[in-house]
Write a protein that holds these residues in place. Structure first.
Motif, mmCIF file in Angstrom:
data_model
loop_
_atom_site.group_PDB
_atom_site.id
_atom_site.type_symbol
_atom_site.label_atom_id
_atom_site.label_comp_id
_atom_site.label_asym_id
_atom_site.label_seq_id
_atom_site.Cartn_x
_atom_site.Cartn_y
_atom_site.Cartn_z
ATOM 1 N N VAL A 176 39.574 59.067 38.953
ATOM 2 C CA VAL A 176 40.606 58.268 39.621
ATOM 3 C C VAL A 176 39.986 57.033 40.270
ATOM 4 O O VAL A 176 40.494 55.910 40.131
ATOM 5 C CB VAL A 176 41.346 59.107 40.675
ATOM 6 N N GLU A 177 38.888 57.228 40.983
ATOM 7 C CA GLU A 177 38.243 56.093 41.649
ATOM 8 C C GLU A 177 37.783 55.040 40.644
ATOM 9 O O GLU A 177 37.879 53.841 40.905
ATOM 10 C CB GLU A 177 37.060 56.584 42.484
ATOM 11 N N HIS A 178 37.277 55.479 39.506
ATOM 12 C CA HIS A 178 36.907 54.517 38.468
ATOM 13 C C HIS A 178 38.117 53.713 38.010
ATOM 14 O O HIS A 178 38.048 52.491 37.862
ATOM 15 C CB HIS A 178 36.304 55.242 37.261
ATOM 16 N N ALA A 179 39.214 54.421 37.749
ATOM 17 C CA ALA A 179 40.409 53.731 37.263
ATOM 18 C C ALA A 179 40.898 52.710 38.277
ATOM 19 O O ALA A 179 41.277 51.586 37.911
ATOM 20 C CB ALA A 179 41.504 54.753 36.949
ATOM 21 N N VAL A 180 40.884 53.067 39.556
ATOM 22 C CA VAL A 180 41.350 52.141 40.590
ATOM 23 C C VAL A 180 40.392 50.956 40.719
ATOM 24 O O VAL A 180 40.806 49.794 40.758
ATOM 25 C CB VAL A 180 41.501 52.870 41.935
ATOM 26 N N ALA A 181 39.098 51.244 40.775
ATOM 27 C CA ALA A 181 38.112 50.175 40.959
ATOM 28 C C ALA A 181 38.116 49.200 39.787
ATOM 29 O O ALA A 181 38.122 47.975 39.978
ATOM 30 C CB ALA A 181 36.717 50.776 41.135
ATOM 31 N N LEU A 182 38.116 49.722 38.575
ATOM 32 C CA LEU A 182 38.127 48.850 37.406
ATOM 33 C C LEU A 182 39.436 48.071 37.306
ATOM 34 O O LEU A 182 39.450 46.919 36.878
ATOM 35 C CB LEU A 182 37.902 49.670 36.138
ATOM 36 N N SER A 183 40.527 48.687 37.732
ATOM 37 C CA SER A 183 41.804 47.975 37.733
ATOM 38 C C SER A 183 41.779 46.813 38.719
ATOM 39 O O SER A 183 42.342 45.743 38.445
ATOM 40 C CB SER A 183 42.945 48.933 38.074
ATOM 41 N N HIS A 184 41.136 46.987 39.870
ATOM 42 C CA HIS A 184 40.975 45.876 40.804
ATOM 43 C C HIS A 184 40.174 44.743 40.172
ATOM 44 O O HIS A 184 40.511 43.562 40.316
ATOM 45 C CB HIS A 184 40.294 46.357 42.091
ATOM 46 N N LEU A 185 39.116 45.086 39.448
ATOM 47 C CA LEU A 185 38.306 44.055 38.800
ATOM 48 C C LEU A 185 39.083 43.316 37.717
ATOM 49 O O LEU A 185 38.957 42.103 37.563
ATOM 50 C CB LEU A 185 37.051 44.685 38.208
ATOM 51 N N VAL A 186 39.899 44.068 36.981
ATOM 52 C CA VAL A 186 40.663 43.469 35.881
ATOM 53 C C VAL A 186 41.869 42.713 36.411
ATOM 54 O O VAL A 186 41.998 41.494 36.222
ATOM 55 C CB VAL A 186 41.082 44.556 34.866
ATOM 56 N N PHE A 187 42.789 43.430 37.079
ATOM 57 C CA PHE A 187 44.019 42.799 37.551
ATOM 58 C C PHE A 187 43.741 41.731 38.597
ATOM 59 O O PHE A 187 44.490 40.758 38.717
ATOM 60 C CB PHE A 187 44.970 43.852 38.134
ATOM 61 N N GLY A 188 42.675 41.911 39.367
ATOM 62 C CA GLY A 188 42.342 40.936 40.398
ATOM 63 C C GLY A 188 41.689 39.671 39.874
ATOM 64 O O GLY A 188 41.349 38.788 40.664
ATOM 65 N N GLY A 189 41.484 39.579 38.566
ATOM 66 C CA GLY A 189 40.943 38.364 37.978
ATOM 67 C C GLY A 189 39.453 38.173 38.150
ATOM 68 O O GLY A 189 38.925 37.093 37.841
ATOM 69 N N VAL A 190 38.744 39.218 38.605
ATOM 70 C CA VAL A 190 37.294 39.080 38.808
ATOM 71 C C VAL A 190 36.599 38.768 37.493
ATOM 72 O O VAL A 190 35.718 37.897 37.432
ATOM 73 C CB VAL A 190 36.716 40.362 39.448
ATOM 74 N N LEU A 191 37.007 39.439 36.418
ATOM 75 C CA LEU A 191 36.353 39.217 35.125
ATOM 76 C C LEU A 191 36.747 37.878 34.519
ATOM 77 O O LEU A 191 36.020 37.344 33.673
ATOM 78 C CB LEU A 191 36.675 40.362 34.176
ATOM 79 N N ASP A 192 37.885 37.324 34.930
ATOM 80 C CA ASP A 192 38.243 35.956 34.521
ATOM 81 C C ASP A 192 37.364 34.940 35.240
ATOM 82 O O ASP A 192 36.889 33.979 34.640
ATOM 83 C CB ASP A 192 39.707 35.665 34.844
ATOM 84 N N ARG A 193 37.161 35.166 36.534
ATOM 85 C CA ARG A 193 36.387 34.202 37.317
ATOM 86 C C ARG A 193 34.899 34.278 37.019
ATOM 87 O O ARG A 193 34.184 33.277 37.150
ATOM 88 C CB ARG A 193 36.618 34.442 38.825
#
Length: 341
Positions: free
Chosen positions: A203-220
């Motif tokens: 669960v923690e992985h899914a939440v953390a990776l979702s923050h990175l993805v949806f939060g645009g970190v990987l875009d920036r």
């Protein structure tokens, strides 16, 4: 290692007594240990305490480590501190001291077997400016390959803009960021049957990776080299719902592209337990994005990580990539080995 590419386990742990000595007795430590007990439940906490005693030589003694690596067919381990030693509750002064002690301790352990071990330091996420300094200390000060981080810290999510300097610096250094959660915030709901780990970690992985993805970190920060432990938890094979949300809700569009398109921009370890699950992970992320991982030496890890990759029946090129080639391309070989490659 002279006649074939080295096998590289990117998910292996070290226990550092010096870090625990710094934490014990400090303000916040008691509250932290009480929270850990509530999250795990008394039965699981007792089992874990027994494990800590019995497995201590594997975590601290390099001779024991090398012997077990030989038995499992692992040539190189990339070692990181046991996640219970993150101590994300620490105030600024203590956090800086523990990060420096951790980085030095990991480097010292690796120096005992410089042809077999490489290391990752830590970055205290609760204090983003200190996290950047700790990354510099790990990579430039101690020759480590990057840092290990949790899925969040008190008051800080991985999507927070305050962490942008950390991602930027990691990209500049070509440093690896190893995502290894500890402590699911579902708390007492997972306090029986070891759900705190078997369910909480994915669960923690899914939440953390979702923050990175949806939060645009990987875009920036497209150059960020982030490896998710435990095969990324629930996320890699469950992104259809996230993609649907991205297509149908404007509030779900924090990233530039559908969430599933970011899997090939991340890396994942192979610790998913079954041949079918590993084949699914490779199909979802790509054979060039999966690396060997064992979670050495814990009971939720596996003693035969190389054999498990081979059991998945991937083609020879994919098997070679997962067991060591991808780690080599990420620069995770010890400097003494890389110089000969």
């Amino acid at each position: 290692m002279n006649s074939r590419p080295p096998t590289v386990d990117v998910h292996a742990h070290v226990w550092l007594d010096d870090v625990e000595a710094l934490a014990a007795g400090r303000p916040g430590y008691r509250e932290h240990t009480e929270l850990e007990l509530r999250r795990a439940g008394t039965a699981s906490a007792a089992v874990s305490a027994d494990q800590a005693v019995r497995r201590r030589p594997r975590l601290t003694d390099v001779t024991t480590r090398l012997s077990l690596m030989d038995e499992s067919g692992v040539d190189v381990q990339v070692v990181s501190v046991v996640p219970t030693q993150y101590h994300g509750w620490a105030d600024r002064g203590l956090a800086a001291e523990m990060a420096a002690t951790t980085n030095a301790g990991i480097a010292a352990h690796c120096a005992l077997a410089p042809h077999r071990l490489a290391g990752l330091g830590v970055a205290p996420l609760r204090h983003p400016d200190l996290a950047v300094a700790a990354l510099d200390d790990a990579v430039l000060g101690h020759g480590l390959k990057g840092v290990e981080i949790s899925s969040h810290a008190p008051g800080v999510e991985l999507s927070d803009r305050a962490l942008d300097p950390l991602w930027q610096r990691a990209a500049e250094l070509d440093a690896v960021v190893f995502l290894h959660p500890w402590g699911c915030t579902l708390d007492e709901r997972l306090g029986r049957w070891y759900l705190s780990n078997s369910v909480g970690q994915p669960v923690e992985h899914a939440v953390a990776l979702s923050h990175l993805v949806f939060g645009g970190v990987l875009d920036r920060f497209p150059g960020l080299r982030l490896i998710a432990a435990h095969g990324g938890g629930y996320l890699p094979l469950c992104l259809g719902r996230a993609d649907h949300a991205w297509h149908h809700r404007p509030d779900a569009r924090g990233c530039a592209e559908p969430p599933s398109s970011y899997l090939p921009r991340l890396w994942f370890d192979s610790l998913v337990y079954t041949p079918g699950a590993l084949r699914g992970l490779v199909a979802a992320a790509g054979a060039d994005r999966v690396l060997l991982g064992s979670d050495y030496p814990f009971d939720m890890g596996v003693a035969d990580p190389v054999a498990r990759v081979r059991a998945a029946g991937l083609d020879p090129a994919a098997t070679a990539a997962v067991t060591g080639g991808n780690a080599q391309r990420l620069g995770l070989l010890p400097a003494a080995v890389a110089a000969r490659s």
